[in-house]
Design a protein around this motif. Structure first.
Motif, PDB file in Angstrom:
ATOM      1  N   THR A 167      -6.126  -7.283  -9.247  1.00  0.00           N
ATOM      2  CA  THR A 167      -4.761  -6.849  -9.604  1.00  0.00           C
ATOM      3  C   THR A 167      -4.579  -6.798 -11.128  1.00  0.00           C
ATOM      4  O   THR A 167      -3.836  -5.959 -11.624  1.00  0.00           O
ATOM      5  N   GLN A 168      -5.266  -7.674 -11.841  1.00  0.00           N
ATOM      6  CA  GLN A 168      -5.213  -7.584 -13.310  1.00  0.00           C
ATOM      7  C   GLN A 168      -5.774  -6.232 -13.762  1.00  0.00           C
ATOM      8  O   GLN A 168      -5.190  -5.546 -14.614  1.00  0.00           O
ATOM      9  N   ILE A 169      -6.903  -5.849 -13.172  1.00  0.00           N
ATOM     10  CA  ILE A 169      -7.505  -4.557 -13.548  1.00  0.00           C
ATOM     11  C   ILE A 169      -6.560  -3.407 -13.168  1.00  0.00           C
ATOM     12  O   ILE A 169      -6.442  -2.420 -13.902  1.00  0.00           O
ATOM     13  N   ALA A 183      -8.272 -14.227 -23.285  1.00  0.00           N
ATOM     14  CA  ALA A 183      -8.268 -14.760 -21.918  1.00  0.00           C
ATOM     15  C   ALA A 183      -9.460 -15.700 -21.753  1.00  0.00           C
ATOM     16  O   ALA A 183     -10.264 -15.851 -22.678  1.00  0.00           O
ATOM     17  N   CYS A 184      -9.557 -16.307 -20.585  1.00  0.00           N
ATOM     18  CA  CYS A 184     -10.698 -17.171 -20.249  1.00  0.00           C
ATOM     19  C   CYS A 184     -11.245 -16.782 -18.875  1.00  0.00           C
ATOM     20  O   CYS A 184     -10.507 -16.256 -18.039  1.00  0.00           O
ATOM     21  N   GLY A 185     -12.507 -17.075 -18.653  1.00  0.00           N
ATOM     22  CA  GLY A 185     -13.115 -16.951 -17.324  1.00  0.00           C
ATOM     23  C   GLY A 185     -12.995 -15.563 -16.727  1.00  0.00           C
ATOM     24  O   GLY A 185     -13.264 -14.542 -17.378  1.00  0.00           O
ATOM     25  N   THR A 186     -12.566 -15.538 -15.477  1.00  0.00           N
ATOM     26  CA  THR A 186     -12.443 -14.270 -14.761  1.00  0.00           C
ATOM     27  C   THR A 186     -11.447 -13.333 -15.446  1.00  0.00           C
ATOM     28  O   THR A 186     -11.662 -12.121 -15.505  1.00  0.00           O
ATOM     29  N   GLY A 201      -7.438 -20.445  -3.633  1.00  0.00           N
ATOM     30  CA  GLY A 201      -8.866 -20.674  -3.873  1.00  0.00           C
ATOM     31  C   GLY A 201      -9.098 -20.787  -5.373  1.00  0.00           C
ATOM     32  O   GLY A 201      -8.542 -20.008  -6.146  1.00  0.00           O
ATOM     33  N   VAL A 202      -9.903 -21.775  -5.765  1.00  0.00           N
ATOM     34  CA  VAL A 202     -10.141 -21.953  -7.199  1.00  0.00           C
ATOM     35  C   VAL A 202     -10.853 -20.729  -7.783  1.00  0.00           C
ATOM     36  O   VAL A 202     -10.571 -20.296  -8.895  1.00  0.00           O
ATOM     37  N   ALA A 203     -11.774 -20.160  -7.017  1.00  0.00           N
ATOM     38  CA  ALA A 203     -12.476 -18.969  -7.495  1.00  0.00           C
ATOM     39  C   ALA A 203     -11.525 -17.779  -7.428  1.00  0.00           C
ATOM     40  O   ALA A 203     -10.985 -17.446  -6.384  1.00  0.00           O
ATOM     41  N   SER A 204     -11.317 -17.161  -8.559  1.00  0.00           N
ATOM     42  CA  SER A 204     -10.346 -16.081  -8.652  1.00  0.00           C
ATOM     43  C   SER A 204     -10.902 -14.788  -8.042  1.00  0.00           C
ATOM     44  O   SER A 204     -12.028 -14.397  -8.320  1.00  0.00           O
ATOM     45  N   ALA A 213      -2.523 -11.030 -23.533  1.00  0.00           N
ATOM     46  CA  ALA A 213      -3.045 -12.272 -22.948  1.00  0.00           C
ATOM     47  C   ALA A 213      -3.079 -12.099 -21.437  1.00  0.00           C
ATOM     48  O   ALA A 213      -2.083 -11.710 -20.835  1.00  0.00           O
ATOM     49  N   ILE A 214      -4.244 -12.371 -20.849  1.00  0.00           N
ATOM     50  CA  ILE A 214      -4.377 -12.223 -19.393  1.00  0.00           C
ATOM     51  C   ILE A 214      -4.590 -13.606 -18.783  1.00  0.00           C
ATOM     52  O   ILE A 214      -5.483 -14.343 -19.217  1.00  0.00           O
ATOM     53  N   SER A 215      -3.773 -13.949 -17.808  1.00  0.00           N
ATOM     54  CA  SER A 215      -3.923 -15.253 -17.155  1.00  0.00           C
ATOM     55  C   SER A 215      -3.313 -15.252 -15.765  1.00  0.00           C
ATOM     56  O   SER A 215      -2.138 -14.939 -15.608  1.00  0.00           O
ATOM     57  N   GLN A 216      -4.108 -15.576 -14.789  1.00  0.00           N
ATOM     58  CA  GLN A 216      -3.591 -15.704 -13.430  1.00  0.00           C
ATOM     59  C   GLN A 216      -2.514 -16.775 -13.387  1.00  0.00           C
ATOM     60  O   GLN A 216      -1.385 -16.518 -12.989  1.00  0.00           O
ATOM     61  N   SER A 217      -2.874 -17.988 -13.790  1.00  0.00           N
ATOM     62  CA  SER A 217      -1.953 -19.135 -13.659  1.00  0.00           C
ATOM     63  C   SER A 217      -0.817 -19.071 -14.666  1.00  0.00           C
ATOM     64  O   SER A 217       0.271 -19.580 -14.420  1.00  0.00           O
ATOM     65  N   GLY A 218      -1.096 -18.476 -15.820  1.00  0.00           N
ATOM     66  CA  GLY A 218      -0.112 -18.489 -16.892  1.00  0.00           C
ATOM     67  C   GLY A 218       0.009 -19.845 -17.560  1.00  0.00           C
ATOM     68  O   GLY A 218       0.953 -20.101 -18.303  1.00  0.00           O
ATOM     69  N   GLU A 219      -0.967 -20.723 -17.307  1.00  0.00           N
ATOM     70  CA  GLU A 219      -0.890 -22.089 -17.837  1.00  0.00           C
ATOM     71  C   GLU A 219      -2.138 -22.490 -18.626  1.00  0.00           C
ATOM     72  O   GLU A 219      -2.228 -23.630 -19.074  1.00  0.00           O
TER      73      GLU A 219
HETATM   74  C1  F6R Z   1     -12.987 -18.152 -12.110  1.00  0.00           C
HETATM   75  C2  F6R Z   1     -11.832 -18.920 -12.502  1.00  0.00           C
HETATM   76  C3  F6R Z   1     -11.636 -19.293 -13.935  1.00  0.00           C
HETATM   77  C4  F6R Z   1     -10.312 -18.710 -14.424  1.00  0.00           C
HETATM   78  C5  F6R Z   1     -10.001 -19.174 -15.848  1.00  0.00           C
HETATM   79  C6  F6R Z   1      -8.742 -18.546 -16.398  1.00  0.00           C
HETATM   80  O1  F6R Z   1     -13.001 -17.870 -10.758  1.00  0.00           O
HETATM   81  O2  F6R Z   1     -11.008 -19.210 -11.675  1.00  0.00           O
HETATM   82  O3  F6R Z   1     -12.696 -18.833 -14.713  1.00  0.00           O
HETATM   83  O4  F6R Z   1     -10.388 -17.321 -14.358  1.00  0.00           O
HETATM   84  O5  F6R Z   1      -9.864 -20.586 -15.850  1.00  0.00           O
HETATM   85  O6  F6R Z   1      -7.621 -18.875 -15.627  1.00  0.00           O
HETATM   86  P1  F6R Z   1      -6.261 -18.105 -15.772  1.00  0.00           P
HETATM   87  O7  F6R Z   1      -6.476 -16.690 -15.390  1.00  0.00           O
HETATM   88  O8  F6R Z   1      -5.317 -18.829 -14.875  1.00  0.00           O
HETATM   89  O9  F6R Z   1      -5.853 -18.218 -17.228  1.00  0.00           O
END
Ligand code: F6R
Length: 366
Positions: free
Chosen positions: A164-166, A57-60, A155-158, A103-109
């Motif tokens: 919910t991922q946790i 995963a990346c970031g949050t 919001g850009v900040a997750s 693989a964990i991703s909010q956007s899936g992209e």
């Molecule tokens: C932090 C933030 C980014 C995302 C990262 C991964 O607030 O928004 O660090 O967490 O770009 O994005 P996803 O989860 O969409 O793969």
């Protein structure tokens, strides 16, 4: 469409009680002792027999992966490695058919996460996705998976994506542990019930908002922050620091509290606010001594404590209270005051909270 809130971020922070509930609804039946995750059922043997689980995963989302590492190893006794997708994909990693990749991703992209998935699939690993956006590329490229039900995160900040991922990862770990027999029946049942209480606890934690706003007022002009936590709350410290830097542009670093004496302690003086997660846990006494070390160097402590705490309350300069919950579930509540703290500081500094400079909601280029 901000539902009366000034920013999407604040709306999304406040949505957490309901979206955490949405995420476990129909999947967690606490009284019956049942966890049922559609995407998981037929692949349980893959998880149980895996040599290890690799989380990419990346970031949050990577921070959620770190929390999961602690939970999976503790309950399900499966070795876990958590990797930045961008590092994993470029370092000729050892992956076999006996590995399970999550693989964990909010956007899936996210481009790097997607590339890591493709690589893992080429090497024969089973790949499980935890995405928020339904029908996203990652949700389609993975063999199976579980959606978080956070709803659109604008919001850009997750924020709500993280909790919910946790929630999903906790359910998976509990399910695997129950089937493997690595968790006692009573512990399993207790955690199911406690997980069901998390939305109420988050609600309670949100009630400290006004108090947190006052703390934000005091520290908004600081140029650096340190965030410390141990165990399950070490990743929460990283996440708290990331939230602050991305929306307020204040430099912040997260550290495991015990690592402080290996370097960062040199930064401590009366101008360095230190946010310490000091909730009830196995590490409580250790965190208390870390706080003493900081105080004796004139550092300023903002502590996240369990409601009713007396020891840290005496030592800290400011406190933010969260309700008591079993240690494994604490990241779901300790995250809340840190989100609010960053939010208020960013608003006071007139930052573009929902769309911070240089950042995009989904990072589709590497
Ligand atoms: C932090 C933030 C980014 C995302 C990262 C991964 O607030 O928004 O660090 O967490 O770009 O994005 P996803 O989860 O969409 O793969």
């Amino acid at each position: 469409e901000k539902g009366g809130y000034d920013h999407f971020m604040l709306k999304e922070i406040y949505e957490q009680p309901s979206v955490i509930r949405d995420t476990y609804r129909g999947r967690l039946l606490a009284n019956e002792g049942i966890i049922k995750l559609g995407g998981l059922e037929e692949y349980i043997p893959k998880f149980i027999n895996a040599d290890r689980i690799i989380i990419v995963a990346c970031g949050t989302s990577w921070h959620a992966g770190l929390v999961a590492e602690y939970i999976f190893e503790d309950w399900a006794r499966i070795p876990v490695e958590v990797e930045y997708a961008s590092e994993f994909r470029y370092r000729n990693p050892i992956i076999t058919e006996k590995d399970v990749v999550i693989a964990i991703s909010q956007s899936g992209e996210t481009a790097d996460t997607l590339a890591a998935i493709k690589l893992a699939k080429e090497k024969g690993a089973f790949v499980y996705g935890i995405c928020n956006v339904v029908g996203s590329t990652i949700s389609r490229e993975t063999h199976s998976g579980t959606y978080t039900h956070a709803g659109p995160e604008i919001g850009v900040a997750s924020t709500k994506a993280f909790t919910t991922q946790i929630t999903v990862l906790t359910m998976i770990a509990l399910k695997l542990a129950q089937i493997k027999g690595t968790i006692s029946k009573s512990n399993y049942m207790m955690h199911l019930r406690e997980l069901e209480q998390i939305p109420n606890h988050v609600e309670e934690a949100l009630k400290s908002n006004d108090k947190i706003k006052e703390i934000a007022e005091v520290f908004k002009d600081a140029s650096n922050f340190l965030y410390l936590g141990r165990g399950y709350n070490f990743p929460v410290a990283l996440e708290g620091a990331l939230k602050l830097k991305e929306i307020s542009y204040i430099h912040a670093e997260g550290y495991p509290a015990a690592e402080m004496k290996h370097g960062p302690i040199a930064l401590i003086d009366e101008n360095m606010p230190v946010v310490v997660i000091a909730i009830n846990s196995n590490h409580y006494d250790k965190v208390v001594s870390n706080i003493q070390e900081i105080k004796s160097r004139k550092g300023v402590i903002i502590a996240v404590v369990t409601k009713g705490d007396t020891v840290v309350r005496e030592m800290a300069d400011y406190i933010m209270e969260v309700p008591n919950t079993p240690e494994t579930l604490t990241p779901l509540v300790t995250t809340i005051p840190l989100q609010l703290l960053s939010y208020h500081i960013a608003v006071m500094l007139n930052r573009n909270v929902d769309q911070p400079r240089n950042l995009a909601k989904s990072v589709t280029v590497e």
